[in-house]
Design an enzyme around this catalytic site. Structure first.
Site, PDB file in Angstrom:
ATOM      1  N   SER A 132      42.813  33.636  25.338  1.00  0.00           N
ATOM      2  CA  SER A 132      41.692  34.461  25.809  1.00  0.00           C
ATOM      3  C   SER A 132      41.358  34.150  27.262  1.00  0.00           C
ATOM      4  O   SER A 132      41.065  35.061  28.043  1.00  0.00           O
ATOM      5  CB  SER A 132      40.466  34.248  24.911  1.00  0.00           C
ATOM      6  OG  SER A 132      39.961  32.935  25.008  1.00  0.00           O
ATOM      7  N   LYS A 133      41.420  32.885  27.643  1.00  0.00           N
ATOM      8  CA  LYS A 133      41.107  32.514  29.030  1.00  0.00           C
ATOM      9  C   LYS A 133      42.232  32.937  29.984  1.00  0.00           C
ATOM     10  O   LYS A 133      41.990  33.242  31.149  1.00  0.00           O
ATOM     11  CB  LYS A 133      40.828  31.011  29.139  1.00  0.00           C
ATOM     12  CG  LYS A 133      39.486  30.604  28.538  1.00  0.00           C
ATOM     13  CD  LYS A 133      38.322  31.290  29.245  1.00  0.00           C
ATOM     14  CE  LYS A 133      36.976  30.803  28.749  1.00  0.00           C
ATOM     15  NZ  LYS A 133      35.844  31.481  29.414  1.00  0.00           N
ATOM     16  N   ASN A 160      29.275  34.668  32.062  1.00  0.00           N
ATOM     17  CA  ASN A 160      29.214  33.257  31.712  1.00  0.00           C
ATOM     18  C   ASN A 160      29.439  33.009  30.214  1.00  0.00           C
ATOM     19  O   ASN A 160      29.884  31.940  29.822  1.00  0.00           O
ATOM     20  CB  ASN A 160      27.853  32.703  32.149  1.00  0.00           C
ATOM     21  CG  ASN A 160      27.581  31.301  31.651  1.00  0.00           C
ATOM     22  OD1 ASN A 160      28.047  30.326  32.219  1.00  0.00           O
ATOM     23  ND2 ASN A 160      26.828  31.196  30.563  1.00  0.00           N
ATOM     24  N   TYR A 180      41.889  30.084  22.274  1.00  0.00           N
ATOM     25  CA  TYR A 180      40.970  29.971  23.419  1.00  0.00           C
ATOM     26  C   TYR A 180      41.779  30.055  24.713  1.00  0.00           C
ATOM     27  O   TYR A 180      41.418  30.763  25.654  1.00  0.00           O
ATOM     28  CB  TYR A 180      40.215  28.637  23.326  1.00  0.00           C
ATOM     29  CG  TYR A 180      39.363  28.305  24.527  1.00  0.00           C
ATOM     30  CD1 TYR A 180      38.150  28.956  24.750  1.00  0.00           C
ATOM     31  CD2 TYR A 180      39.770  27.322  25.435  1.00  0.00           C
ATOM     32  CE1 TYR A 180      37.361  28.644  25.850  1.00  0.00           C
ATOM     33  CE2 TYR A 180      38.986  27.004  26.532  1.00  0.00           C
ATOM     34  CZ  TYR A 180      37.783  27.660  26.731  1.00  0.00           C
ATOM     35  OH  TYR A 180      37.007  27.349  27.818  1.00  0.00           O
ATOM     36  N   SER A 203      39.552  28.673  32.691  1.00  0.00           N
ATOM     37  CA  SER A 203      39.637  27.278  32.259  1.00  0.00           C
ATOM     38  C   SER A 203      41.046  26.763  32.515  1.00  0.00           C
ATOM     39  O   SER A 203      41.992  27.551  32.591  1.00  0.00           O
ATOM     40  CB  SER A 203      39.341  27.242  30.758  1.00  0.00           C
ATOM     41  OG  SER A 203      39.810  26.060  30.160  1.00  0.00           O
ATOM     42  N   VAL A 243      27.398  39.751  23.283  1.00  0.00           N
ATOM     43  CA  VAL A 243      28.414  40.172  24.270  1.00  0.00           C
ATOM     44  C   VAL A 243      29.711  40.662  23.630  1.00  0.00           C
ATOM     45  O   VAL A 243      30.540  41.271  24.296  1.00  0.00           O
ATOM     46  CB  VAL A 243      28.752  39.055  25.290  1.00  0.00           C
ATOM     47  CG1 VAL A 243      27.555  38.760  26.179  1.00  0.00           C
ATOM     48  CG2 VAL A 243      29.278  37.802  24.599  1.00  0.00           C
ATOM     49  N   ILE A 268      32.468  19.425  31.899  1.00  0.00           N
ATOM     50  CA  ILE A 268      31.123  19.383  32.477  1.00  0.00           C
ATOM     51  C   ILE A 268      30.173  18.771  31.453  1.00  0.00           C
ATOM     52  O   ILE A 268      30.232  19.086  30.261  1.00  0.00           O
ATOM     53  CB  ILE A 268      30.640  20.803  32.882  1.00  0.00           C
ATOM     54  CG1 ILE A 268      31.700  21.516  33.746  1.00  0.00           C
ATOM     55  CG2 ILE A 268      29.293  20.745  33.595  1.00  0.00           C
ATOM     56  CD1 ILE A 268      31.997  20.902  35.096  1.00  0.00           C
TER      57      ILE A 268
END
Length: 254
Positions: free
Chosen positions: A160-161, A90, A157, A143, A64, A190
């Protein structure tokens, strides 16, 4: 070319964890499932599992973060089926843990590519095929890290989110005239193989995570899949540019 009643869902990073639960759930909802991943052996195994459950499925292996691979494969899928009803972006992850001072440019670019470029590449390629389908939508993953800056070493991270949060709204504005809805889910902690190592080596740390969740437990992948299923459905036909928290109240902090 597909029959006109067929519904096609493309799910990136779907050979395990939350992605595979989403694949199973959308398959039960009547979609033909296109699984993406980078391990063809696992992909083929997952397709067989779905087929045993009576779900029509295919595996497309591509990275991806690679623009050319994403574009070529999404085009191949779209041309084969004549449309794409749902794109679930996803794929993603922490990618690299590094404090900003020590972070290399390569590490920075890799995490941004994994979480943000991937959404841009797949969405851009899918838009012409989403336009040809009924009740089309894109579902992204953000997130809590997008607004709380994430934990030590996961700062990039978070960045990026944050980008995914913004591109969700920007795409929703850009695509509204075509009736294409764009929403995001924001899963909390999760219980997936993603956390398997800490679960087995430091069970007390894993158990303590539940204490930061208002509902007192971790989420299950099926609970994310249920919300993705809703967002893809006609029940959510008047929802766009939204981010749905699936964290048991974790975002409130306790």
């Amino acid at each position: 070319m597909s029959n006109s009643n067929e519904k096609v869902a493309v799910i990136t990073g779907a050979t395990g964890g939350i992605g595979f639960e989403v694949a199973k759930r959308l398959g039960k909802d009547g979609y033909t499932i296109i699984l993406n991943g980078i391990e063809s052996e696992t992909g083929d195994k997952r397709v067989k599992e779905l087929e045993i459950a009576g779900i029509k499925a295919e595996y497309y292996g591509f990275d991806v973060t690679n623009e050319d691979e994403v574009t070529a494969n999404i085009n191949k899928i779209g041309e084969k089926y004549g449309k794409i009803n749902v794109l679930v972006n996803n794929a993603g992850g922490i990618g690299v843990r590094a404090r900003f001072e020590e972070m290399t440019t390569e590490q920075y670019r890799f995490v941004m590519a994994l979480n943000l470029d991937s959404v841009f590449f797949a969405s851009r390629a899918a838009i012409p095929f989403l336009k040809k389908s009924e009740n089309p939508s894109i579902i992204n993953y953000t997130s809590n890290a997008a607004w709380n800056g994430a934990g030590p070493g996961a700062g990039i991270y978070s960045v990026s989110k944050g980008g995914v949060q913004s591109i969700t709204r920007a795409l929703a504005k850009d695509l509204a005239e075509y009736g294409i809805r764009v929403n995001a889910v924001s899963p909390g902690t999760i219980d997936t193989p993603f956390h398997a190592q800490i679960k087995s080596t430091k069970p007390e740390v894993f158990a303590s995570w539940a204490n930061s969740v208002l509902l007192g437990r971790l989420g299950q992948p099926e609970e994310v899949a249920g919300v993705v299923s809703f967002l893809a459905s006609k029940d959510a036909s008047f929802m766009t540019a939204e981010t749905v928290q699936i964290g048991g109240g974790q975002a409130l902090g306790i």
